[in-house]
Write a protein that holds these residues in place. Sequence first.
Motif, mmCIF file in Angstrom:
data_model
loop_
_atom_site.group_PDB
_atom_site.id
_atom_site.type_symbol
_atom_site.label_atom_id
_atom_site.label_comp_id
_atom_site.label_asym_id
_atom_site.label_seq_id
_atom_site.Cartn_x
_atom_site.Cartn_y
_atom_site.Cartn_z
ATOM 1 N N UNK A 85 63.673 40.212 33.932
ATOM 2 C CA UNK A 85 63.621 39.623 32.596
ATOM 3 C C UNK A 85 64.138 40.607 31.556
ATOM 4 N N UNK A 86 65.136 40.173 30.771
ATOM 5 C CA UNK A 86 65.780 41.060 29.815
ATOM 6 C C UNK A 86 64.797 41.502 28.723
ATOM 7 N N UNK A 87 64.007 40.580 28.203
ATOM 8 C CA UNK A 87 63.059 40.938 27.156
ATOM 9 C C UNK A 87 62.024 41.929 27.644
ATOM 10 N N UNK B 244 60.066 22.435 33.428
ATOM 11 C CA UNK B 244 58.758 23.087 33.457
ATOM 12 C C UNK B 244 58.842 24.532 32.980
ATOM 13 N N UNK B 245 57.883 24.930 32.140
ATOM 14 C CA UNK B 245 57.867 26.262 31.549
ATOM 15 C C UNK B 245 56.529 26.938 31.855
ATOM 16 N N UNK B 246 56.585 28.218 32.198
ATOM 17 C CA UNK B 246 55.395 29.038 32.369
ATOM 18 C C UNK B 246 55.372 30.056 31.239
ATOM 19 N N UNK B 247 54.247 30.166 30.547
ATOM 20 C CA UNK B 247 54.090 31.147 29.475
ATOM 21 C C UNK B 247 53.337 32.352 30.022
ATOM 22 N N UNK B 248 53.970 33.536 29.983
ATOM 23 C CA UNK B 248 53.327 34.750 30.474
ATOM 24 C C UNK B 248 53.198 35.753 29.328
ATOM 25 N N UNK B 249 52.058 36.409 29.282
ATOM 26 C CA UNK B 249 51.810 37.473 28.307
ATOM 27 C C UNK B 249 51.889 38.809 29.035
ATOM 28 N N UNK C 114 56.211 35.890 41.981
ATOM 29 C CA UNK C 114 56.246 34.431 41.898
ATOM 30 C C UNK C 114 56.734 33.951 40.536
ATOM 31 N N UNK C 115 56.419 34.685 39.471
ATOM 32 C CA UNK C 115 56.877 34.314 38.136
ATOM 33 C C UNK C 115 58.374 34.533 37.970
ATOM 34 N N UNK C 116 59.005 35.226 38.901
ATOM 35 C CA UNK C 116 60.424 35.501 38.798
ATOM 36 C C UNK C 116 60.745 36.705 37.939
ATOM 37 N N UNK C 117 59.766 37.603 37.739
ATOM 38 C CA UNK C 117 60.002 38.801 36.936
ATOM 39 C C UNK C 117 60.598 39.938 37.753
ATOM 40 N N UNK C 118 60.361 39.921 39.051
ATOM 41 C CA UNK C 118 60.766 41.031 39.917
ATOM 42 C C UNK C 118 61.522 40.485 41.120
ATOM 43 N N UNK C 119 62.578 41.213 41.499
ATOM 44 C CA UNK C 119 63.274 40.938 42.751
ATOM 45 C C UNK C 119 63.621 42.272 43.387
#
Length: 428
Positions: free
Chosen positions: A91-93, A122-127, A80-85
């Motif tokens: 995410x490059x970082x 809108x921004x989501x901050x993920x650690x 959902x965060x868009x980190x995986x497809x």
Amino acid sequence: MTPLSAGALGVAVGVLLAALAWWLVRLSERRQAAETAPTAAPDATVLPRGVQDVLSVLRAGGIVVDRSGRVLTASSSSVAFGLVRGQDLLHEGLRSLVSAVQRDGVIREGEYEIARGPLGAGIVLVACRVAPIGDDMVVILVEDRTQARRVEEVRRDFVVNVSHELKTPVGGLALLAEAVEDAADDPEAVARFAGRMKGETRRLTRLVSEIVDLSRLQTNDLHADMVIVDVAACAAEAVDHTRLLAGQRELLAVSTQDPAGLRVYGDQELITTAIRNLVTNAISYSEDGTKVTVVTRRVGDVVEVSVTDQGRGISVADQERIFERFYRVDAARSRSTGGTGLGLSIVKHICANHGGEVTVWSQEGQGATFTVRLPAVVDDDRPVGALAPHRPGQRPRVADPAHGDDPALGDAVPSGASRAPSRTRKER
């Protein structure tokens, strides 16, 4: 053929048939084993036992990546965060962080801002915390820290605003003290400066008091202290407290129906404070000879208190910000009347703590109407002051004096026990 030869032939045929049957059974078993065996590719990586179970119970999202950077498993929140497809880490970082951990086996952490969606800002901050699992895989724990950052920003802004607001009266007092010292031989000047110092002191005291009240409203849980409150009586009390401030303005309190239907669960003093703040605000932004009206009514299962003035009105841009801390529509007028910019913010938090809301309607040149909306008492005939149910939806029990209940409070008191006295406002 002799009987002996026939017997030998029969034995030989039986042995041959038995051997054929055994061979067919073995062949069938081998085929079944081949069909049920996993068809994993030679380079496929299998998750260690228990890793999937652990990831499923963690509050943080989880991603497991193999040596080639392929995603083996990922929780729904990570997707959902868009980190995986699919099997790709997007995410490059985060990919760079994974590569570094795979290279030296050192646990690393990072924070990333991710767009909430394709539209808007809108921004989501993920650690993310990345750690190795064995020699071939790494696990990524993903935690949403958006709310934590928002709370920190609100706290920081609040501290900055408080510091700024306190600096003005404190600086004024310092200058006035110097003026008094310089005018020690002039009694009239000393008296004039002393009067101004008293005014600044009152303003500073009010500001500190409202800051404390607002902080208490944001941190305390009021459910344990709520009782049945007559909102019409609160409105009348608020109007009485502000009559002197009203001056040449006409104050009018009206109830449109039987006060028995205008009751809510809450804190009487806080509800009175909310209405008084609205009335004070209406008086401050109205001219002499105008009318300020306070109307209490019930609409369905909601009790409403509307405070209407005939002032200059509020612009649409200001309406979006008037409930913010320290925000003033007219800073000069607020300074002259001793306003702190916290009154409407206190009203908003009082309403929120009572499960209600406060709204505003206004047009420039046509005055303004602020409306407090609180959930009404439903199917509860106990008197004003009876304790509210402690859990939402819990039906209060009718008091029975024969069993040690206090009829005035409506809650059972065990025999031989005494109810703790209610706390005063200062003790809360």
